[in-house]
Design a protein around this motif. Structure first.
Motif, PDB file in Angstrom:
ATOM      1  N   SER A 165      -1.307   0.014   4.711  1.00 50.73           N
ATOM      2  CA  SER A 165      -0.935   1.395   4.460  1.00 50.73           C
ATOM      3  C   SER A 165      -1.834   2.346   5.244  1.00 50.73           C
ATOM      4  CB  SER A 165      -1.071   1.677   2.964  1.00 50.73           C
ATOM      5  OG  SER A 165      -0.783   3.023   2.697  1.00 50.73           O
ATOM      6  N   PRO A 166      -1.236   3.381   5.866  1.00 44.43           N
ATOM      7  CA  PRO A 166      -2.053   4.384   6.542  1.00 44.43           C
ATOM      8  C   PRO A 166      -2.730   5.320   5.546  1.00 44.43           C
ATOM      9  CG  PRO A 166       0.254   4.955   6.716  1.00 44.43           C
ATOM     10  CD  PRO A 166       0.184   3.604   6.046  1.00 44.43           C
ATOM     11  N   PHE A 167      -2.285   5.292   4.307  1.00 43.96           N
ATOM     12  CA  PHE A 167      -2.890   6.102   3.259  1.00 43.96           C
ATOM     13  C   PHE A 167      -3.016   5.242   2.018  1.00 43.96           C
ATOM     14  CE2 PHE A 167       1.601   6.418   2.542  1.00 43.96           C
ATOM     15  CZ  PHE A 167       1.721   6.373   1.167  1.00 43.96           C
ATOM     16  N   SER A 168      -3.865   5.625   1.125  1.00 42.41           N
ATOM     17  CA  SER A 168      -4.028   4.863  -0.101  1.00 42.41           C
ATOM     18  C   SER A 168      -4.687   5.726  -1.157  1.00 42.41           C
ATOM     19  CB  SER A 168      -4.883   3.622   0.174  1.00 42.41           C
ATOM     20  OG  SER A 168      -5.022   2.880  -1.020  1.00 42.41           O
ATOM     21  N   THR A 169      -4.217   5.561  -2.371  1.00 40.85           N
ATOM     22  CA  THR A 169      -4.877   6.138  -3.524  1.00 40.85           C
ATOM     23  C   THR A 169      -5.198   4.978  -4.449  1.00 40.85           C
ATOM     24  OG1 THR A 169      -2.865   6.470  -4.803  1.00 40.85           O
ATOM     25  CG2 THR A 169      -3.501   8.249  -3.299  1.00 40.85           C
ATOM     26  N   ASP A 170      -5.722   5.261  -5.595  1.00 40.50           N
ATOM     27  CA  ASP A 170      -6.025   4.178  -6.525  1.00 40.50           C
ATOM     28  C   ASP A 170      -4.775   3.430  -6.961  1.00 40.50           C
ATOM     29  OD1 ASP A 170      -8.726   4.691  -6.451  1.00 40.50           O
ATOM     30  OD2 ASP A 170      -8.682   6.029  -8.189  1.00 40.50           O
ATOM     31  N   LEU A 171      -3.660   4.114  -7.076  1.00 38.93           N
ATOM     32  CA  LEU A 171      -2.442   3.496  -7.574  1.00 38.93           C
ATOM     33  C   LEU A 171      -1.365   3.353  -6.511  1.00 38.93           C
ATOM     34  CD1 LEU A 171      -0.699   2.495  -9.971  1.00 38.93           C
ATOM     35  CD2 LEU A 171      -0.069   4.875 -10.371  1.00 38.93           C
ATOM     36  N   VAL A 172      -1.169   4.368  -5.689  1.00 40.89           N
ATOM     37  CA  VAL A 172      -0.024   4.403  -4.795  1.00 40.89           C
ATOM     38  C   VAL A 172      -0.462   4.183  -3.350  1.00 40.89           C
ATOM     39  CG1 VAL A 172       1.871   5.816  -3.955  1.00 40.89           C
ATOM     40  CG2 VAL A 172       1.177   5.983  -6.336  1.00 40.89           C
ATOM     41  N   ASP A 173       0.180   3.206  -2.722  1.00 38.88           N
ATOM     42  CA  ASP A 173       0.041   2.987  -1.288  1.00 38.88           C
ATOM     43  C   ASP A 173       1.368   2.435  -0.795  1.00 38.88           C
ATOM     44  OD1 ASP A 173       0.048   0.350  -2.078  1.00 38.88           O
ATOM     45  OD2 ASP A 173      -1.971  -0.106  -1.385  1.00 38.88           O
ATOM     46  N   ALA A 174       1.422   1.959   0.418  1.00 38.34           N
ATOM     47  CA  ALA A 174       2.687   1.496   0.995  1.00 38.34           C
ATOM     48  C   ALA A 174       3.253   0.296   0.261  1.00 38.34           C
ATOM     49  CB  ALA A 174       2.484   1.158   2.470  1.00 38.34           C
ATOM     50  N   SER A 175       2.418  -0.462  -0.425  1.00 37.22           N
ATOM     51  CA  SER A 175       2.910  -1.648  -1.118  1.00 37.22           C
ATOM     52  C   SER A 175       3.331  -1.357  -2.561  1.00 37.22           C
ATOM     53  CB  SER A 175       1.846  -2.742  -1.111  1.00 37.22           C
ATOM     54  OG  SER A 175       0.749  -2.363  -1.909  1.00 37.22           O
ATOM     55  N   PHE A 176       3.181  -0.118  -3.015  1.00 43.60           N
ATOM     56  CA  PHE A 176       3.471   0.209  -4.408  1.00 43.60           C
ATOM     57  C   PHE A 176       4.931  -0.061  -4.778  1.00 43.60           C
ATOM     58  CE2 PHE A 176       5.009   3.354  -7.514  1.00 43.60           C
ATOM     59  CZ  PHE A 176       4.273   2.946  -8.618  1.00 43.60           C
ATOM     60  N   VAL A 177       5.868   0.462  -4.016  1.00 49.00           N
ATOM     61  CA  VAL A 177       7.282   0.306  -4.362  1.00 49.00           C
ATOM     62  C   VAL A 177       7.725  -1.149  -4.235  1.00 49.00           C
ATOM     63  CG1 VAL A 177       9.647   1.028  -3.829  1.00 49.00           C
ATOM     64  CG2 VAL A 177       7.820   2.715  -3.904  1.00 49.00           C
ATOM     65  N   VAL A 196      23.554   4.790  -4.957  1.00 48.30           N
ATOM     66  CA  VAL A 196      22.606   5.737  -5.532  1.00 48.30           C
ATOM     67  C   VAL A 196      21.223   5.096  -5.668  1.00 48.30           C
ATOM     68  CG1 VAL A 196      22.007   7.015  -7.642  1.00 48.30           C
ATOM     69  CG2 VAL A 196      24.311   7.170  -6.694  1.00 48.30           C
ATOM     70  N   ALA A 197      21.152   3.869  -6.163  1.00 49.72           N
ATOM     71  CA  ALA A 197      19.860   3.185  -6.308  1.00 49.72           C
ATOM     72  C   ALA A 197      19.203   2.996  -4.946  1.00 49.72           C
ATOM     73  CB  ALA A 197      20.051   1.835  -6.999  1.00 49.72           C
ATOM     74  N   THR A 198      19.983   2.610  -3.956  1.00 46.60           N
ATOM     75  CA  THR A 198      19.457   2.434  -2.596  1.00 46.60           C
ATOM     76  C   THR A 198      18.928   3.762  -2.066  1.00 46.60           C
ATOM     77  OG1 THR A 198      20.967   0.603  -2.196  1.00 46.60           O
ATOM     78  CG2 THR A 198      20.052   1.692  -0.259  1.00 46.60           C
ATOM     79  N   ALA A 199      19.662   4.834  -2.297  1.00 47.89           N
ATOM     80  CA  ALA A 199      19.239   6.156  -1.825  1.00 47.89           C
ATOM     81  C   ALA A 199      17.968   6.620  -2.536  1.00 47.89           C
ATOM     82  CB  ALA A 199      20.363   7.169  -2.033  1.00 47.89           C
ATOM     83  N   VAL A 200      17.867   6.363  -3.836  1.00 42.22           N
ATOM     84  CA  VAL A 200      16.667   6.764  -4.586  1.00 42.22           C
ATOM     85  C   VAL A 200      15.441   6.041  -4.039  1.00 42.22           C
ATOM     86  CG1 VAL A 200      15.523   6.580  -6.840  1.00 42.22           C
ATOM     87  CG2 VAL A 200      17.859   7.462  -6.687  1.00 42.22           C
ATOM     88  N   PHE A 201      15.541   4.724  -3.833  1.00 40.35           N
ATOM     89  CA  PHE A 201      14.396   3.991  -3.307  1.00 40.35           C
ATOM     90  C   PHE A 201      14.112   4.389  -1.862  1.00 40.35           C
ATOM     91  CE2 PHE A 201      14.893   1.234  -7.008  1.00 40.35           C
ATOM     92  CZ  PHE A 201      13.571   1.148  -7.394  1.00 40.35           C
ATOM     93  N   TYR A 202      15.153   4.707  -1.098  1.00 42.48           N
ATOM     94  CA  TYR A 202      14.928   5.202   0.258  1.00 42.48           C
ATOM     95  C   TYR A 202      14.155   6.523   0.200  1.00 42.48           C
ATOM     96  CZ  TYR A 202      15.597   6.596   5.058  1.00 42.48           C
ATOM     97  OH  TYR A 202      15.362   6.985   6.361  1.00 42.48           O
ATOM     98  N   GLY A 203      14.547   7.376  -0.736  1.00 43.18           N
ATOM     99  CA  GLY A 203      13.838   8.642  -0.904  1.00 43.18           C
ATOM    100  C   GLY A 203      12.375   8.438  -1.259  1.00 43.18           C
ATOM    101  N   LEU A 204      12.103   7.456  -2.105  1.00 44.56           N
ATOM    102  CA  LEU A 204      10.714   7.149  -2.452  1.00 44.56           C
ATOM    103  C   LEU A 204       9.944   6.666  -1.228  1.00 44.56           C
ATOM    104  CD1 LEU A 204      11.077   5.340  -5.887  1.00 44.56           C
ATOM    105  CD2 LEU A 204       9.978   7.530  -5.457  1.00 44.56           C
ATOM    106  N   ALA A 209      10.799   6.651   2.246  1.00 44.98           N
ATOM    107  CA  ALA A 209      10.797   7.503   3.437  1.00 44.98           C
ATOM    108  C   ALA A 209      10.381   8.934   3.131  1.00 44.98           C
ATOM    109  CB  ALA A 209      12.170   7.475   4.089  1.00 44.98           C
ATOM    110  N   GLY A 210      10.898   9.487   2.054  1.00 45.14           N
ATOM    111  CA  GLY A 210      10.632  10.893   1.765  1.00 45.14           C
ATOM    112  C   GLY A 210       9.281  11.153   1.157  1.00 45.14           C
ATOM    113  N   ILE A 211       8.947  10.423   0.110  1.00 47.73           N
ATOM    114  CA  ILE A 211       7.708  10.697  -0.609  1.00 47.73           C
ATOM    115  C   ILE A 211       6.516   9.983   0.016  1.00 47.73           C
ATOM    116  CG2 ILE A 211       6.522  10.411  -2.821  1.00 47.73           C
ATOM    117  CD1 ILE A 211       9.253  10.909  -4.164  1.00 47.73           C
TER     118      ILE A 211
END
Length: 135
Positions: free
Chosen positions: A11-23, A111-119, A121-123
């Motif tokens: 991950s190019p970024f990381s917090t204690d909980l959320v990084d690229a491997s979170f989802v 819809v599920a695919t779009a929501v996870f894509y939003g998480l 790519a978007g977030i």
């Protein structure tokens, strides 16, 4: 396999909980919970079946595992959208969700695919694979 691969995501970024491997870890965890629910339901049906019961039905859990292995195999070459929509659709089929309406099941899959894509790519600003040769 999917969960093990999630731990290898850098991950190019990381917090204690959320990084690229979170989802991916979240998805793997949800898949395991869903698998346990299917197994629990199979055991309950078996116990309630009585003398006519042909035995414990593990077909649905095996289908979930097989679908997930197939999803992992086609995720990179087909890309996120072309692999995730059918994966979610088939999981909903295994769980007998919206049995009477294929169009509703397809809509939920999109819809599920779009929501996870939003998480992703978007977030989290994570680039997801596209169909090889397209991008």
């Amino acid at each position: 396999v999917y969960l093990a691969a999630a731990f290898q995501v850098s991950s190019p970024f990381s917090t204690d909980l959320v990084d690229a491997s979170f989802v991916p870890k979240l998805m793997a965890g949800l898949m395991f919970v869903a698998l346990l629910v299917v197994l629990r339901d199979a055991v309950r049906r078996h116990r309630a079946g009585g003398a006519d019961d042909p035995g414990l039905d593990v077909a649905a859990p095996l289908k979930v595992v097989a679908l997930t292995l197939a999803y992992v195999a086609v995720f990179q070459p087909l890309g996120y959208v072309l692999s995730t929509v059918p994966y979610v659709f088939l999981l909903l089929h295994v769980f007998r969700f919206e049995e009477r309406s294929i169009l509703k099941r397809l809509a939920y899959s999109i819809v599920a695919t779009a929501v996870f894509y939003g998480l992703f790519a978007g977030i989290f600003n994570i680039r997801l694979p596209a169909l090889e040769g397209v991008l």
